[in-house]
Each structure stands twice: as C-alpha cells, then as structure tokens.
Design a protein around this motif. Structure first.
Motif, short mmCIF file in Angstrom:
data_model
loop_
_atom_site.label_atom_id
_atom_site.label_comp_id
_atom_site.label_asym_id
_atom_site.label_seq_id
_atom_site.Cartn_x
_atom_site.Cartn_y
_atom_site.Cartn_z
N ASP B 255 0.83 -1.20 0.00
CA ASP B 255 0.00 0.00 0.00
C ASP B 255 0.87 1.25 0.00
OD1 ASP B 255 -2.45 1.17 -0.09
OD2 ASP B 255 -3.13 0.44 1.85
N SER B 258 2.05 2.03 -3.43
CA SER B 258 0.96 2.61 -4.20
C SER B 258 0.76 4.08 -3.84
CB SER B 258 -0.32 1.82 -3.90
OG SER B 258 -1.35 2.18 -4.75
N LEU B 488 -5.87 -2.77 -1.19
CA LEU B 488 -5.07 -1.57 -0.89
C LEU B 488 -5.96 -0.36 -0.61
CD1 LEU B 488 -2.31 -1.92 -3.63
CD2 LEU B 488 -2.34 -2.86 -1.32
N ASN B 490 -4.85 2.72 -1.29
CA ASN B 490 -4.60 3.66 -2.39
C ASN B 490 -4.58 2.92 -3.72
OD1 ASN B 490 -3.15 5.49 -4.26
ND2 ASN B 490 -3.13 6.76 -2.43
N ILE B 493 -1.27 2.23 -7.70
CA ILE B 493 -0.39 1.28 -8.36
C ILE B 493 -1.10 0.54 -9.50
CG2 ILE B 493 -0.80 -0.74 -6.91
CD1 ILE B 493 2.41 -0.84 -6.85
#
Lengths: 123, 538
Positions: B255, B258, B488, B490, B493
């Motif tokens: 995470d 990302s 995740l 965020n 990615i």
C-alpha cells in the motif's frame, strides 16, 4: 483555443508552425530539452523509488545508527531533499544557458516574421 | 478519539478560544483589505482567472507553496511524525520530490500552451469538445474531493482550537469558512486568492520556522538529542525507524508503494496547482515559480520533521492521540507547550488561514474550469464574450461554495487522509498521463486522451469504492458493511499504469489522425513560448 480566438492567437495565425518545427534550430532546442529532462526524470524517479523500497522492505538496514540517534533512513531521507534541491538548481542553470537563448531567438524571429511575412521566408 | 477521560479533556482543552478567534479575525480583516485593493482592476477573464498574468515568479512560487501546504500537510504530517515517527516523514518526501515532475516536464510547457485551465492544454491539438468535457470532469472531481477534505478538516480543527465539540457548532464554523471563501474568490478573483495564499504561506512558514528554532534550542541544537528524547517519551526507538505504520503487513507495505506512486505523480496533475502557472507572464517566470515553491516547501517539510519529533518528545504520542482532534492536534499542542496561549492562538489562526487559502484556490479552479471549459467552449461553442464567461464563473463560485459547505458538513468526521489520497490518485491517474502524452507524444490522439482520462478516473474511483477505506474494517467510512475486494487503500499502483496503458491503446487503435499542423503549433509554442509571452499586454 481554436474556437476562441484571442489577440495572441491572431498574432501567430500567419506562422507556418509545421515549417518551424522542421527547422534545425527548433530541432536542436527540442533535442536539448528532451535529452536533459527525460534522463533526469527517470533518474530521480528511480532514486525516489529505491528509497521507498528500502524504507518499506529494508527496515534493519534503515535502522542502523550512524551518528548518535541519526540512522541510515533519516540520512537517505534527507538526501532526497538534497537531490531535489540539486536537480532544481541544475535544471535552472541548464535552462538559462542552453534553452532560453534559442527560445528567445526563435520567438523574436517568429514575431518579426508575423509582422513582415517576407522576413519569415529567410528561415 | 471519543473515549476521553475527563482529566485528559481538562488537560488538553488548551488555550483561550476567544484569543484564537480574535487573531483569526485579524487575519481575515487584513487579507480582506488587501483582496479589495488588489481586485480593483479585475475586468477581463485573464484578470479574473489568471490575475492578469501579473505576478512574479517569486510571488507565484510563494502562492504555490500556500496552495500546496494544506492543513493536511501542516497538522497531518506533524501529527504523523509525532505518532508514527519515521513513516510520517516519508509522506513529506513524496510531496516534495513530486515537484520535480512539475518542474522538468510540465510547468513551462503548460504555461506556453494554455490560457486559463488544464483543458486548454489537453484540447489544444485534439478534438475540442470531448477532450474539454473529459478534462473538466476530472478537474471538478479532483477539486471536489480536495475541497471536501479541507472542509471536513476545518470542522475537526475547531473542536481543538475553539473548544467547539458539538456537531452544530462545527457546522456553523464550516459555514463561516465557506462564506469567507466565497467572498474572497468572488471579490478578489485569482488576484485576491493569490494574495491570500502568499500571506498565508509567509505566516505558516515563519510560524513553523520560529517553532523549529525554539524546539532545537531546547535541545542545544542537537537533533540527535531531540530524537533520543522523542524515543524516550514514546517508550520505543521504533519511532526513529521506518515501518511503524506501513510495516505492519505485506499488504500495508505494498500500500505504501501505491501511495508513493500517487504522491509523486499526483502533484503535477492537480488542477489548482497547474492553474497557478497561468498567473505569471512567461515560461521563465513559471520556472522560477516552481523553484521558489520547491525551496519553500522543502524547507517547510524539514521544519515539520523537527516539529513532529518535538511534539513527540515534549508532549508524547499518547497525550496527542487522546486530545480532541487526535493526530492533527500535535502542532497546536506543541505551540501551546512552547509559547502558551498566544503562540497557540497564532498557530491556530495560521491553520485556519491555511484551510481558507487552499479552499479558495480550489474553488476558483473549479469555477474557471466550469465557466471556461464547459460553459464558454462546450455549451456556447466559444460564442460568448469574456464578461459573460466571468459572470458565469462568479455564479459557479457561489454554487461550488454552497456545495462544499454542505459536503463539508456531511463529511464531518470522515477520514481526511482518504479524501486527500483520493484527490491525488485521481489527479495522477486521470490527468497526468494525458498531460505527458499531449506534451511529448506526437501521435497521441483524441481517443487515447478520452480513454486515459475516463479510464483513469473510473479505475481510481471504483478501486477506492471497493477498498478497505470504504468498507470492511472498523475505521472504514461504512464500518458495518463489507464489500471490499481490493486490498489496498490507495489505488495508484493499478490505476496510474492502467491510465498510461489506455492512453497508448486508445491512440494506436484510433482510426482518426490528428491534425499535424496543430501538433506542430503546440510543440513550437510549448518550447519557444511564441505567442504566449505577449499575453501580458492588455
């Protein structure tokens, strides 16, 4: 932009941009710009992600104390600041010396060519 | 942060609310006078949206710092360092390094090819209507999430600073902040907004500088001793090492990658930052702006490193977390510890000013995008004079102001970091790929731009909707439900590479070929600045 003509747009309406794009001077400007910013962008992104991966996965390495309580992680983090400031200054000096003179020269040529269309033919 | 004992409540209810309000009132009065004076010549669209392109690089760079150093930066990062130590510091590095993308790849070229908005650049050599609509959509989406975060932050801040804990009181404060912001933007346009941001940036950086020197002086300017004390107060040396927050599991480590990607690529796609480049007369001044911004923002983040660990050492993570306002209270509590009620009042006023200035910058960006891109160029197909456009922009300011007041009241208590991360992820996925492609890739086509912008926007929104931030955990927006399948917090990615891929795929599959003359014009303009530099003469 094309639908909303402005004084600026009128001013350059007479310029043949495709021709200007093929000029050696412009090609040189583009080459200089790209051959600086692309490698630099790749370099700082690699360095940043190397740091991110180290901070994310190499906790033991980053936790090694160097001076007092200051560890490798903090030093590498502060080096990110240093490299950011350094690349900024490097780019500014490069742009001032290598890009601005050509850009300014081409600009004044194109401006005078727009006023006197014949003058543009010399280029 | 609800379970407080009465004793901690008494201890952490710091400062004099009336002193805080008075200092904030002074800030509002002074800036209002400056805004009124600065805005006397607001006549044309270029005046209203781009401050007549009359600012210098130094002024604009300071304003960019004022725009960028939001309450999330100041209160959030200080608190994150105080509580999570090193992991909080990693945020600020991402926020700073991101400026190199803006400096090297975007700022000057954008200044040379656009007039008022991001859509000007993106639609320059592509089909106007669809690209403008897409660019305005992503602009409004980013501004909306960023605005919500700031307004929700304003509500949370007052609980600490003014001692207003109940929902009604916080709502009233959000209404006041929103009304002030509408007034600034309506009256002052970009010029007034810029001055508010410059003043706020100076106050914020000066305040942080004084506190930094103060904290360092307490430790004999020995940073190592400060770190040692922070570790002693926290009871663990982990606070000096990476991993306290993101090292918890393999998912959280992933995470962080990302998040890092979204931070570093998001800044150069934030529409309110991009729009600031139009307030200067030349590309060279745009470059100077970014250089100033990088120095100021970099210095500020170095201060927050000291302030965060200082708060950790002098106040301690447990007290901070127990205070009303939680993590965000680290910087105000440190100010009180150092300089008593007066310094707390000053820092609180600066924090309010921060929210006000950022909100004003976002509002004018959203209003310009709506009036210039949607109304003038799409609805009226360019058949509208500048006066009519500015009139629509002013009305849009009021509408956006009211919407963000309502949204801010609704978003109270929501996870602010989530909203900001969402704004960055959307900016990096929906905007940046198209900006880079249109500036540097000759073959880039309308279909590529559309696919990349809508695809990036949709991917970011969908992944967030099905992430643990929205459902599935106790700290989610909807704690009761669990429809999270994306692990995740965020989406960067996935959504950022996807948007770059879609931009490429849409282009190679596009049967239409874009006008090579327009491409040549854009490239020549972007590098030489021809035409754009004359924009000062009004």
């Amino acid at each position: 932009m094309g639908q909303n003509p402005t004084p600026e747009a009128d001013f350059t309406a007479a310029v043949d941009f495709e021709k200007v794009q093929q000029e050696p001077k412009f090609q040189e400007l583009r080459r200089r710009h790209r051959s600086f910013v692309f490698p630099m962008a790749i370099a700082f992104l690699l360095w940043y992600f190397a740091y991110v991966l180290l901070a994310d996965y190499a906790h033991d390495f980053m936790s090694i104390k160097v001076i007092g309580n200051i560890n490798v992680g903090l030093i590498l983090g502060l080096l990110q600041f240093v490299s950011t400031f350094a690349i900024t200054m490097w780019y500014v000096s490069f742009a001032n010396k290598k890009l601005d003179p050509i850009a300014a020269e081409m600009r004044s040529e194109l401006e005078s060519a727009a006023v006197e269309p014949q003058a543009g033919e010399k280029n | 942060m609800l379970p407080l004992t009465t004793t901690t409540q008494a201890e952490t209810q710091v400062g004099e609310p009336w002193l805080n309000i008075t200092i904030f009132g002074l800030f509002v009065a002074i800036t209002m006078v400056i805004v009124l004076r600065a805005s006397r010549n607001n006549k044309t669209a270029a005046d209203y949206y781009a401050a007549g392109r009359s600012f210098t690089g130094g002024q604009n760079g300071t304003a960019i710092a004022g725009d960028y150093l939001s309450a999330a930066s100041f209160l959030g990062i200080c608190g994150a360092i105080a509580i999570n130590g090193y992991d909080g510091f990693m945020y600020s590095i991402g926020f700073l390094v991101a400026w190199l993308v803006a400096l090297l790849l975007v700022a000057e070229l954008l200044r040379n090819t656009g007039k008022f908005t991001m859509a000007d650049v993106l639609s320059f050599r592509l089909k106007q209507r669809p690209v403008r609509i897409a660019a305005a959509t992503t602009t409004l989406a980013v501004c909306f999430f960023y605005l919500l975060a700031q307004m929700a932050g304003a509500g949370g801040l007052v609980s600490l600073l003014l001692g207003i804990d109940d929902r009604l009181g916080q709502s009233i404060v959000i209404v006041v902040v929103g009304a002030l912001m509408i007034l600034y933007v309506l009256v002052g346009g970009m010029k007034g907004t810029t001055w508010v941001q410059i003043i706020k940036a100076c106050l914020l950086i000066a305040g942080a500088f004084v506190m930094t020197i103060w904290v360092l002086a307490m430790y004999g300017f020995n940073f190592s001793a400060l770190l040692g004390d922070a570790a002693a107060t926290a009871g663990t040396t982990d606070i000096l090492n990476p991993g306290m927050q993101y090292g918890a599991s393999e998912t959280s480590k992933f995470d962080f990658i990302s998040l890092a990607l979204a931070l570093v690529l998001g800044t150069a796609g934030l529409p309110h930052v991009l729009m600031r480049f139009y307030t200067v007369p030349t590309a060279k001044e745009a470059r100077k702006s970014v250089v100033w911004a990088i120095w100021l923002i970099g210095a500020f983040y170095l201060f927050t490193l000291v302030l965060g660990y200082g708060a950790g050492a002098l106040i301690g993570p447990e007290v901070i977390e127990a205070a009303p306002g939680g993590v965000n209270s680290a910087a105000p509590l440190l100010a009180f510890e150092l300089g008593g009620p007066l310094l707390l009042g000053l820092i609180s006023a600066v924090a309010f000013a921060t929210i006000l200035a950022v909100v004003a910058g976002l509002t004018i960006t959203a209003a310009a995008s709506f009036a210039h891109d949607i109304y003038a160029n799409v609805v009226r197909k360019g058949q509208v004079d500048a006066d009519g456009e500015v009139k629509v922009a002013r009305r849009t300011v009021v509408v956006i102001g009211i919407l963000s007041i309502l949204g801010g009241i609704g978003a109270q208590g929501q996870n602010i970091a989530f909203l900001v991360a969402l704004a960055f992820a959307v900016a990096a996925s929906a905007n940046l790929p198209t900006i880079i492609y249109s500036l540097f890739w000759k073959k880039f086509s309308t279909q590529g731009a559309i696919w990349s912008m809508y695809g990036g926007l949709a991917a970011a929104l969908i992944l967030i909707a099905f992430s643990p931030v929205v459902s599935g955990t106790e700290t989610s927006m909807i704690p009761g439900a669990d429809f999270a399948w994306f692990p995740l917090k965020n989406p960067g990615i996935i959504s950022i590479p996807l948007a770059f891929f879609l931009g490429w795929l849409g282009t190679v599959l596009d049967k239409r070929v874009e006008d090579p003359a327009k491409q040549a014009e854009m490239e020549v303009r972007s590098l030489t600045g021809v035409g754009a530099e004359k924009a000062v003469d009004h």
